[in-house]
Design an enzyme around this catalytic site. Structure first.
Site, PDB file in Angstrom:
ATOM      1  N   TYR A  33      -0.652  -3.288   2.101  1.00 35.84           N
ATOM      2  CA  TYR A  33      -1.176  -4.446   2.826  1.00 35.84           C
ATOM      3  C   TYR A  33      -0.386  -5.697   2.476  1.00 35.84           C
ATOM      4  CZ  TYR A  33      -3.479  -6.226  -1.392  1.00 35.84           C
ATOM      5  OH  TYR A  33      -3.721  -6.725  -2.645  1.00 35.84           O
ATOM      6  N   ARG A  52       8.518  -7.765   1.809  1.00 32.39           N
ATOM      7  CA  ARG A  52       7.782  -7.007   0.778  1.00 32.39           C
ATOM      8  C   ARG A  52       7.011  -5.856   1.410  1.00 32.39           C
ATOM      9  NH1 ARG A  52       3.683 -10.220  -2.981  1.00 32.39           N
ATOM     10  NH2 ARG A  52       2.520 -10.232  -1.036  1.00 32.39           N
ATOM     11  N   ARG A 100      -7.679  16.212   6.072  1.00 31.56           N
ATOM     12  CA  ARG A 100      -7.555  15.863   4.651  1.00 31.56           C
ATOM     13  C   ARG A 100      -6.774  16.919   3.877  1.00 31.56           C
ATOM     14  NH1 ARG A 100      -9.740  16.191  -0.331  1.00 31.56           N
ATOM     15  NH2 ARG A 100      -9.753  14.254  -1.539  1.00 31.56           N
ATOM     16  N   HIS A 102      -3.775  16.558   0.436  1.00 28.76           N
ATOM     17  CA  HIS A 102      -3.116  15.523  -0.376  1.00 28.76           C
ATOM     18  C   HIS A 102      -1.672  15.247   0.043  1.00 28.76           C
ATOM     19  CE1 HIS A 102      -6.646  16.215  -2.774  1.00 28.76           C
ATOM     20  NE2 HIS A 102      -6.318  15.233  -3.583  1.00 28.76           N
ATOM     21  N   LYS A 148       2.471  -3.032  -3.076  1.00 29.61           N
ATOM     22  CA  LYS A 148       1.215  -3.710  -2.708  1.00 29.61           C
ATOM     23  C   LYS A 148       0.310  -2.696  -1.999  1.00 29.61           C
ATOM     24  CE  LYS A 148      -0.374  -8.202  -1.058  1.00 29.61           C
ATOM     25  NZ  LYS A 148      -1.197  -8.564  -2.194  1.00 29.61           N
ATOM     26  N   GLU A 181      -0.669  -9.816 -15.183  1.00 26.99           N
ATOM     27  CA  GLU A 181      -0.954 -10.686 -14.031  1.00 26.99           C
ATOM     28  C   GLU A 181      -2.455 -10.647 -13.801  1.00 26.99           C
ATOM     29  OE1 GLU A 181       0.552  -9.089 -10.301  1.00 26.99           O
ATOM     30  OE2 GLU A 181       0.243  -7.056 -11.013  1.00 26.99           O
ATOM     31  N   LEU A 206       3.109  -7.332  -9.536  1.00 25.10           N
ATOM     32  CA  LEU A 206       3.519  -7.481  -8.146  1.00 25.10           C
ATOM     33  C   LEU A 206       4.428  -8.710  -8.044  1.00 25.10           C
ATOM     34  CD1 LEU A 206       2.901  -6.452  -5.159  1.00 25.10           C
ATOM     35  CD2 LEU A 206       1.459  -8.475  -5.029  1.00 25.10           C
TER      36      LEU A 206
HETATM   37  N1  PLP Z   1      -0.606  -9.988  -8.132  1.00 24.96           N
HETATM   38  C1  PLP Z   1      -1.519  -9.223  -7.522  1.00 24.96           C
HETATM   39  C2  PLP Z   1      -2.076  -8.024  -8.235  1.00 24.96           C
HETATM   40  C3  PLP Z   1      -1.949  -9.528  -6.219  1.00 24.96           C
HETATM   41  O1  PLP Z   1      -2.852  -8.742  -5.598  1.00 24.96           O
HETATM   42  C4  PLP Z   1      -1.415 -10.687  -5.589  1.00 24.96           C
HETATM   43  C5  PLP Z   1      -1.820 -11.035  -4.229  1.00 24.96           C
HETATM   44  O2  PLP Z   1      -2.627 -10.408  -3.607  1.00 24.96           O
HETATM   45  C6  PLP Z   1      -0.480 -11.461  -6.269  1.00 24.96           C
HETATM   46  C7  PLP Z   1      -0.087 -11.077  -7.543  1.00 24.96           C
HETATM   47  C8  PLP Z   1       0.120 -12.686  -5.640  1.00 24.96           C
HETATM   48  O3  PLP Z   1       0.996 -12.355  -4.592  1.00 24.96           O
HETATM   49  P1  PLP Z   1       1.286 -13.363  -3.381  1.00 24.96           P
HETATM   50  O4  PLP Z   1       1.785 -14.631  -4.004  1.00 24.96           O
HETATM   51  O5  PLP Z   1       2.320 -12.686  -2.590  1.00 24.96           O
HETATM   52  O6  PLP Z   1      -0.008 -13.556  -2.664  1.00 24.96           O
END
Ligand code: PLP
Length: 286
Positions: A33, A52, A100, A102, A148, A181, A206
């Site tokens: 997403y 991304r 379904r 895997h 993501k 993070e 991320l």
């Molecule tokens: N880290 C995580 C785990 C996230 O889910 C997000 C955004 O959803 C971010 C960092 C920040 O990313 P962005 O600046 O692209 O929104």
């Protein structure tokens, strides 16, 4: 006027929008997403978000549901139909619908959903003025958090834990005491010497689009920055701390585990970075 969502080629009333029960996103979290900020009717940093998205899809070997330009057109159309001036546009791509099993199904069309919602910027600005509270939680996510993916259960549980503790974000911490993070944001501190510190994005976090843009701003303003891991202890002792994401932009952190950062008020550097982000975002809109 009802909210409208885009689902697999159709614009439908949001309340009736649905995907199949055998969508692999629903059954396996087999999807990715993006969330982009919308400011004054424009998508901010769309190129970086769509780059991304392509990377996340490539890493999971999910086919791209459509080329970048038509995708941008769909996003703009969802924004227009929902009359969103300020808010967020969300897009999700899953491997699609299949019985379904895997292993990857053969020749399945990826599913694409796009939604948009209005958010009053006053709420975020108020949170930035007061600063937010953060708790720390043990890292328990998989190793590929650079993708993501919609597999966000550890993030959901961490955010809930933060909420129950009266905080707004949870920072994942590795066994060595370094901060990874937040559950949905990147984490930053500013040392007593005025150096901005954030974890390198090569693995373990991320690569936030907002993080990248804030790094551009920092470099443009000639501020010192180090991309390196920092410990929770270092964060307690920091001059300032803040988080970044498309949803929160730059938002100061005033306590970590109930310990005040500096004087317990939002710091001046984080606050001016937030302002600088608004200025630069104007140039990155699509
Ligand atoms: N880290 C995580 C785990 C996230 O889910 C997000 C955004 O959803 C971010 C960092 C920040 O990313 P962005 O600046 O692209 O929104």
């Amino acid at each position: 006027m009802p909210r409208i969502a885009y689902v697999n080629g159709r614009y439908t009333v949001h309340a009736d929008a649905a995907v199949h029960i055998e969508d692999r996103g629903y059954q396996f979290a087999d999807g990715v997403y993006e969330v982009c900020e919308i400011a004054r009717g424009h998508i901010i940093d769309s190129t970086r978000h769509l780059e991304r998205l392509d990377r996340s899809l490539r890493e999971l070997k999910i086919a791209s549901p459509m080329a970048r330009q038509p995708l941008l057109t769909v996003m703009r159309e969802v924004i227009r139909r929902n009359m969103v001036e300020n808010g967020l546009v969300y897009l999700q791509v899953t491997r699609g619908v299949a019985p379904r099993d895997h292993a990857f199904p053969a020749n399945t069309k990826p599913s694409l959903v796009v939604t948009a919602k209005r958010i009053d910027p006053a709420g975020g600005n108020k949170r930035a003025e007061s600063g937010i509270k953060v708790i720390t939680v043990a890292e328990n996510r998989w190793e590929r958090v650079d993708i993501k993916s919609v597999g966000l259960l550890p993030n959901v549980l961490a955010k809930q834990q933060a909420k129950e503790a009266g905080a707004q974000e949870a920072w994942f911490v590795d066994p060595d005491g370094t901060v990874k993070e937040g559950a949905s944001t990147n984490a930053w501190i500013i040392t007593k010497d005025g150096v901005l510190v954030t974890r390198p994005a090569d693995s373990g976090i991320l690569r936030g689009v907002t993080r990248t843009t804030v790094l551009d701003i920092i470099k443009k303003h000639g501020l010192s920055v180090e991309e390196r891991p920092f410990t929770v202890e270092e964060a307690y002792d920091a001059r300032e701390a803040f988080i970044t994401s498309a949803t929160t932009l730059v938002t100061p952190v005033v306590t970590i585990n109930d310990r005040s950062i500096a004087n317990g008020h939002p710091g001046s550097i984080a606050s001016s970075l937030r302002q600088a982000f608004f200025d630069i975002a104007e140039k990155m809109k699509a």
